[in-house]
Enzyme design. Sequence first.
Site, mmCIF file in Angstrom:
data_model
loop_
_atom_site.group_PDB
_atom_site.id
_atom_site.type_symbol
_atom_site.label_atom_id
_atom_site.label_comp_id
_atom_site.label_asym_id
_atom_site.label_seq_id
_atom_site.Cartn_x
_atom_site.Cartn_y
_atom_site.Cartn_z
ATOM 1 N N VAL A 1 8.252 -2.034 6.920
ATOM 2 C CA VAL A 1 6.694 -2.013 6.478
ATOM 3 C C VAL A 1 6.814 -1.770 5.072
ATOM 4 C CG1 VAL A 1 4.560 -0.998 6.715
ATOM 5 C CG2 VAL A 1 5.791 -1.357 8.614
ATOM 6 N N LYS B 1 2.766 -5.748 10.104
ATOM 7 C CA LYS B 1 2.965 -4.258 9.675
ATOM 8 C C LYS B 1 1.994 -3.432 10.056
ATOM 9 C CE LYS B 1 5.465 -6.787 5.895
ATOM 10 N NZ LYS B 1 5.137 -7.398 4.545
#
Length: 435
Positions: free
Chosen positions: A133, A206
């Site tokens: 992420v 994410k």
Amino acid sequence: MTNPLRLGVAGLGVVGTGLIRLLQRRHAEWAARAGRDIAVAAYSARRRGDRGLDLGGALYYASPAELAASGSIDIFVELIGGAEGIAFDAVKAALSRGISVVTANKAMLAAHGFELATLAERSGAQLCFEAAVGGGIPVIKTLRESLAGNAIQRVSGIFNGTCNYILSRMETERLPFDVCLREAQALGYAEADPAFDIGGFDTAHKLAIVASLAFGAKVDTGAVSVEGIEQITLADLSAADELGFRIKLLGVAERTPHGVEQRVHPTMVARSAPLAQTMGVLNAVSIDGDAIGELTLVGPGAGGDATASAVAGDIVDIARGIRLAPFGRPAASLVDADRVPMQRHEGGYYVRLAVVDRPGAMGAIAARMGERLISLEAIMQKRAGKEAAAAGVVPVVLMTHGTTESSIREALALTVEDGVVRERPQVIRIEREAL
Ligand SMILES: NC(=O)c1ccc[n+]([C@@H]2O[C@H](COP(=O)([O-])OP(=O)(O)OC[C@H]3O[C@@H](n4cnc5c(N)ncnc54)[C@H](OP(=O)(O)O)[C@@H]3O)[C@@H](O)[C@H]2O)c1
């Protein structure tokens, strides 16, 4: 003397080669920080060969799963990608044998994060995924470790550099969506099939990972409402500018009275907000915690070096003997994610309408809004371009005060039924702080 920590690196693409170059450049620092030497003992890729890297005596494995299970490594570094198949099988093979895993694979974590965390816990292995992420931005560590003392109210961010590049170029260069998308592809930012980026799905992966860390729920992409940026026009960007906003594709996970909302959509963000000031391919994540208040991290969300930097941090942590639950708490304590329907979302809305150019049309629209108790904060009538004038419509932009998604959708459907609005109304949610 302690034996070197042996890495098995699966995938020598953008991130894998970036990692090995970084290890070669910063070898001494890594060793000093980890308290022991770190070396690539084995690697896997479809094609054998060193790619101009110094791989020393590292063994080649055609199969990543065989590398993971070989017994000749201490950490399996998965840099192949893909939710299923090769990468997933290899990661499971490593974890089930107690071999710690470092991965950048958001698709796999979004699909199987809970299962993999459970497997890691059972075997005593570490599962680290800082690079999954925000590329080089340390968002996972920040949520899992640094902010562990906070109750998180909200996490919102720009998680996809391709979308941010396209929206930034559209705004600053006054270029249409298609042109900016082609530019992003030519520069290697967007995939050949860009639907995954521009449709908001990469951001959703994410966000689901981040929401798990922030709110203690199982990773669940099915809980994320997703809209992409395909429908955003220059007219919207101009109107946003006049109203003091920028349009960004945000992923937002937020505690609400109906549960934790997870949503990805184009959003009007006040120009003064840090997220609005994040332009080009950069990513940014704002975290709202009860003790810290709001904190924003901005940085490179992709690229070989930046992503390798995050992978390296995880490797050094494992080498130091740091032990953490993958999602910041025992897997057994992670609850099912709430699935809050978008219709229940509450907030302000930007609406762009093609209003039929006749007396009483605006009054009819205002009446439909009034019936649903929607109060208007701003109304802007724009000059009709040639096409709009020929079609007998006037572009009108409305901004509402706080209301519910269901109210605004119902009111707009009625204005279309009433025949005072042509075309599908454009609706963009406004970020709460901006109200
Ligand atoms: N690129 C970024 O900026 C970035 C940022 C954040 C996260 N990530 C994540 O990092 C991961 C890797 O991305 P990337 O951009 O580095 O990918 P990439 O450049 O496409 O590299 C993929 C690597 O995996 C290898 N590979 C593919 N199938 C394989 C198989 N069956 N067996 C063995 N090796 C196989 C390829 O081998 P060959 O070289 O022989 O083809 C290649 O070396 C992905 O999960 C991605 O989502 C990437």
